[in-house]
Design a protein around this motif. Sequence first.
Motif, PDB file in Angstrom:
ATOM      1  N   ALA A   1       0.532  -1.348  -0.335  1.00 55.63           N
ATOM      2  CA  ALA A   1       0.175  -0.047   0.125  1.00 55.63           C
ATOM      3  C   ALA A   1       0.997   1.572   0.043  1.00 55.63           C
ATOM      4  CB  ALA A   1      -0.840  -0.144   0.672  1.00 55.63           C
ATOM      5  N   ALA A   2       2.804   1.311  -0.361  1.00 55.79           N
ATOM      6  CA  ALA A   2       2.848   2.699  -0.345  1.00 55.79           C
ATOM      7  C   ALA A   2       2.628   3.656  -1.189  1.00 55.79           C
ATOM      8  CB  ALA A   2       4.032   2.254  -0.782  1.00 55.79           C
ATOM      9  N   THR A   3       2.190   3.584  -2.703  1.00 59.52           N
ATOM     10  CA  THR A   3       1.194   5.153  -3.285  1.00 59.52           C
ATOM     11  C   THR A   3       0.468   5.315  -2.054  1.00 59.52           C
ATOM     12  OG1 THR A   3       1.691   3.178  -5.274  1.00 59.52           O
ATOM     13  CG2 THR A   3       0.244   5.382  -5.028  1.00 59.52           C
ATOM     14  N   ALA A   4      -0.499   4.234  -1.509  1.00 61.20           N
ATOM     15  CA  ALA A   4      -2.236   5.416  -1.140  1.00 61.20           C
ATOM     16  C   ALA A   4      -1.494   5.938  -0.008  1.00 61.20           C
ATOM     17  CB  ALA A   4      -2.723   3.860  -0.737  1.00 61.20           C
ATOM     18  N   TYR A   5      -0.549   5.182   0.876  1.00 64.21           N
ATOM     19  CA  TYR A   5       0.028   5.389   2.146  1.00 64.21           C
ATOM     20  C   TYR A   5       0.089   7.205   2.284  1.00 64.21           C
ATOM     21  CZ  TYR A   5       2.345   6.011   6.483  1.00 64.21           C
ATOM     22  OH  TYR A   5       3.059   6.654   7.780  1.00 64.21           O
ATOM     23  N   ALA A   6       1.357   6.866   0.822  1.00 65.07           N
ATOM     24  CA  ALA A   6       2.496   7.923   0.239  1.00 65.07           C
ATOM     25  C   ALA A   6       1.688   9.406   0.425  1.00 65.07           C
ATOM     26  CB  ALA A   6       3.443   8.029  -0.816  1.00 65.07           C
ATOM     27  N   HIS A   7       0.752   9.119  -0.564  1.00 68.38           N
ATOM     28  CA  HIS A   7      -0.284  10.205  -1.313  1.00 68.38           C
ATOM     29  C   HIS A   7      -1.557  10.822   0.735  1.00 68.38           C
ATOM     30  CE1 HIS A   7       0.185  10.639  -4.930  1.00 68.38           C
ATOM     31  NE2 HIS A   7       0.220   9.569  -5.672  1.00 68.38           N
ATOM     32  N   ARG A   8      -1.526   9.964   1.145  1.00 72.79           N
ATOM     33  CA  ARG A   8      -2.237  10.193   2.484  1.00 72.79           C
ATOM     34  C   ARG A   8      -1.212  10.598   3.502  1.00 72.79           C
ATOM     35  NH1 ARG A   8      -6.348   6.206   6.296  1.00 72.79           N
ATOM     36  NH2 ARG A   8      -6.802   8.358   8.191  1.00 72.79           N
ATOM     37  N   ALA A   9      -0.208  10.574   3.234  1.00 74.44           N
ATOM     38  CA  ALA A   9       0.934  11.037   3.744  1.00 74.44           C
ATOM     39  C   ALA A   9       1.210  12.703   3.819  1.00 74.44           C
ATOM     40  CB  ALA A   9       2.272  10.230   4.200  1.00 74.44           C
ATOM     41  N   VAL A  10       1.354  12.823   2.118  1.00 80.26           N
ATOM     42  CA  VAL A  10       1.043  13.854   1.476  1.00 80.26           C
ATOM     43  C   VAL A  10       0.023  15.142   1.719  1.00 80.26           C
ATOM     44  CG1 VAL A  10       1.436  15.147  -0.438  1.00 80.26           C
ATOM     45  CG2 VAL A  10       2.818  13.513  -0.029  1.00 80.26           C
ATOM     46  N   THR A  11      -0.912  14.974   1.671  1.00 75.90           N
ATOM     47  CA  THR A  11      -2.336  15.089   2.073  1.00 75.90           C
ATOM     48  C   THR A  11      -2.579  15.810   3.621  1.00 75.90           C
ATOM     49  OG1 THR A  11      -3.603  13.896   0.024  1.00 75.90           O
ATOM     50  CG2 THR A  11      -5.230  14.786   1.960  1.00 75.90           C
ATOM     51  N   THR A  12      -1.305  15.065   4.562  1.00 76.01           N
ATOM     52  CA  THR A  12      -1.503  14.960   5.852  1.00 76.01           C
ATOM     53  C   THR A  12      -0.791  16.527   6.134  1.00 76.01           C
ATOM     54  OG1 THR A  12      -2.358  12.742   6.286  1.00 76.01           O
ATOM     55  CG2 THR A  12      -1.951  14.597   7.981  1.00 76.01           C
ATOM     56  N   ALA A  13       0.055  15.875   5.260  1.00 73.18           N
ATOM     57  CA  ALA A  13       1.467  17.044   5.577  1.00 73.18           C
ATOM     58  C   ALA A  13       0.890  18.559   5.496  1.00 73.18           C
ATOM     59  CB  ALA A  13       2.017  16.863   4.743  1.00 73.18           C
ATOM     60  N   VAL A  14       0.106  18.514   4.259  1.00 67.80           N
ATOM     61  CA  VAL A  14      -0.265  20.079   3.247  1.00 67.80           C
ATOM     62  C   VAL A  14      -1.149  20.547   4.795  1.00 67.80           C
ATOM     63  CG1 VAL A  14      -1.479  21.149   1.985  1.00 67.80           C
ATOM     64  CG2 VAL A  14       0.034  19.485   1.334  1.00 67.80           C
ATOM     65  N   VAL A  15      -2.230  19.495   4.717  1.00 70.21           N
ATOM     66  CA  VAL A  15      -3.342  20.122   5.854  1.00 70.21           C
ATOM     67  C   VAL A  15      -2.516  20.740   8.106  1.00 70.21           C
ATOM     68  CG1 VAL A  15      -5.185  19.013   7.474  1.00 70.21           C
ATOM     69  CG2 VAL A  15      -5.035  18.524   4.601  1.00 70.21           C
ATOM     70  N   ASP A  16      -1.076  19.764   7.104  1.00 73.88           N
ATOM     71  CA  ASP A  16      -0.888  19.844   9.071  1.00 73.88           C
ATOM     72  C   ASP A  16       0.258  21.078   8.158  1.00 73.88           C
ATOM     73  OD1 ASP A  16      -1.871  17.949  10.485  1.00 73.88           O
ATOM     74  OD2 ASP A  16       0.142  16.151  10.187  1.00 73.88           O
ATOM     75  N   GLN A  17       0.455  21.800   7.864  1.00 78.17           N
ATOM     76  CA  GLN A  17       1.281  22.606   7.044  1.00 78.17           C
ATOM     77  C   GLN A  17       0.240  24.033   7.417  1.00 78.17           C
ATOM     78  OE1 GLN A  17       3.482  22.458   3.969  1.00 78.17           O
ATOM     79  NE2 GLN A  17       5.484  20.975   4.373  1.00 78.17           N
ATOM     80  N   ALA A  18      -0.844  24.281   6.628  1.00 77.45           N
ATOM     81  CA  ALA A  18      -1.458  24.811   6.325  1.00 77.45           C
ATOM     82  C   ALA A  18      -2.269  25.267   8.130  1.00 77.45           C
ATOM     83  CB  ALA A  18      -2.951  24.570   6.182  1.00 77.45           C
ATOM     84  N   ARG A  19      -2.543  24.366   9.239  1.00 72.33           N
ATOM     85  CA  ARG A  19      -2.241  25.044  10.345  1.00 72.33           C
ATOM     86  C   ARG A  19      -2.022  25.205  11.450  1.00 72.33           C
ATOM     87  NH1 ARG A  19      -5.261  18.632  11.461  1.00 72.33           N
ATOM     88  NH2 ARG A  19      -7.568  19.269  10.864  1.00 72.33           N
ATOM     89  N   ARG A  20      -0.145  25.623  10.739  1.00 76.10           N
ATOM     90  CA  ARG A  20       0.741  26.091  12.076  1.00 76.10           C
ATOM     91  C   ARG A  20       0.538  27.813  11.427  1.00 76.10           C
ATOM     92  NH1 ARG A  20       5.338  21.797   9.152  1.00 76.10           N
ATOM     93  NH2 ARG A  20       4.765  20.278   9.890  1.00 76.10           N
ATOM     94  N   PRO A  21       0.704  28.449  12.550  1.00 72.93           N
ATOM     95  CA  PRO A  21       0.298  29.468  13.076  1.00 72.93           C
ATOM     96  C   PRO A  21       1.563  30.747  11.549  1.00 72.93           C
ATOM     97  CG  PRO A  21       1.051  28.867  14.618  1.00 72.93           C
ATOM     98  CD  PRO A  21       1.014  27.834  13.810  1.00 72.93           C
ATOM     99  N   TRP A  22       3.043  30.264  11.342  1.00 74.82           N
ATOM    100  CA  TRP A  22       4.056  30.570  10.518  1.00 74.82           C
ATOM    101  C   TRP A  22       3.230  30.529   9.597  1.00 74.82           C
ATOM    102  CZ3 TRP A  22       5.789  26.924  14.052  1.00 74.82           C
ATOM    103  CH2 TRP A  22       5.395  26.047  13.067  1.00 74.82           C
ATOM    104  N   ARG A  23       2.299  30.024   8.814  1.00 68.52           N
ATOM    105  CA  ARG A  23       2.193  29.054   7.360  1.00 68.52           C
ATOM    106  C   ARG A  23       0.567  30.198   6.965  1.00 68.52           C
ATOM    107  NH1 ARG A  23       6.070  27.460   4.692  1.00 68.52           N
ATOM    108  NH2 ARG A  23       6.497  24.994   5.941  1.00 68.52           N
ATOM    109  N   ARG A  24       0.476  31.103   6.904  1.00 65.96           N
ATOM    110  CA  ARG A  24      -1.216  31.617   7.290  1.00 65.96           C
ATOM    111  C   ARG A  24      -0.913  32.818   6.499  1.00 65.96           C
ATOM    112  NH1 ARG A  24      -3.396  30.544  13.419  1.00 65.96           N
ATOM    113  NH2 ARG A  24      -3.673  28.384  12.992  1.00 65.96           N
TER     114      ARG A  24
END
Length: 174
Positions: free
Chosen positions: A57-80
């Motif tokens: 499941a490497a491809t699905a996991y990688a895409h999920r990890a990228v999606t989660t990383a983008v969302v996590d970055q958007a939540r960081r205060p300095w990324r606003r």
Amino acid sequence: MRPDQTADFEEFVAASARSLRRTAFLLCGDWQRAEDATQDALVKLYVAWPRIRRRGAATAYAHRAVTTAVVDQARRPWRREVSTLTLPEGRRERSVDPVASTERRLAVLAALEELPDRRRACVVLRYFADLSVADTAVALGIDGGTVKSQTARALDQLRVSLAGTGLDLAMEDL
């Protein structure tokens, strides 16, 4: 990690890093943030590689990890902060008008930015990353039916957003 697992991981990264970075860019609209999200996702993937490799499941996991990383970055205060849009690097075809191509690209990116996060993620993973409904569902942690409905709603919204541009737009323009 064992040497054979490391070699498998390196092969996977070589084959998919560009696609993952592009997916991250389409989710966040910024190449630097996309690069950071991709690196964060690859670190998580490296840690989980022996377990993921066995399940295939490497491809699905990688895409999920990228999606989660983008969302996590958007939540960081300095990324606003709102960054300026830079044109993506890529191949240039000499027969294509670069101005028209850039206008199409910017129009599609602007329309993607108007979509809610989940809808944008569904469209990006389905049409730009070329994942199946099932793989998209795994990557986002939602049901396949939700992927279908969110994608349909997103495409309707994109059609409305792009109708007023006067450009002949297709999803392949990115």
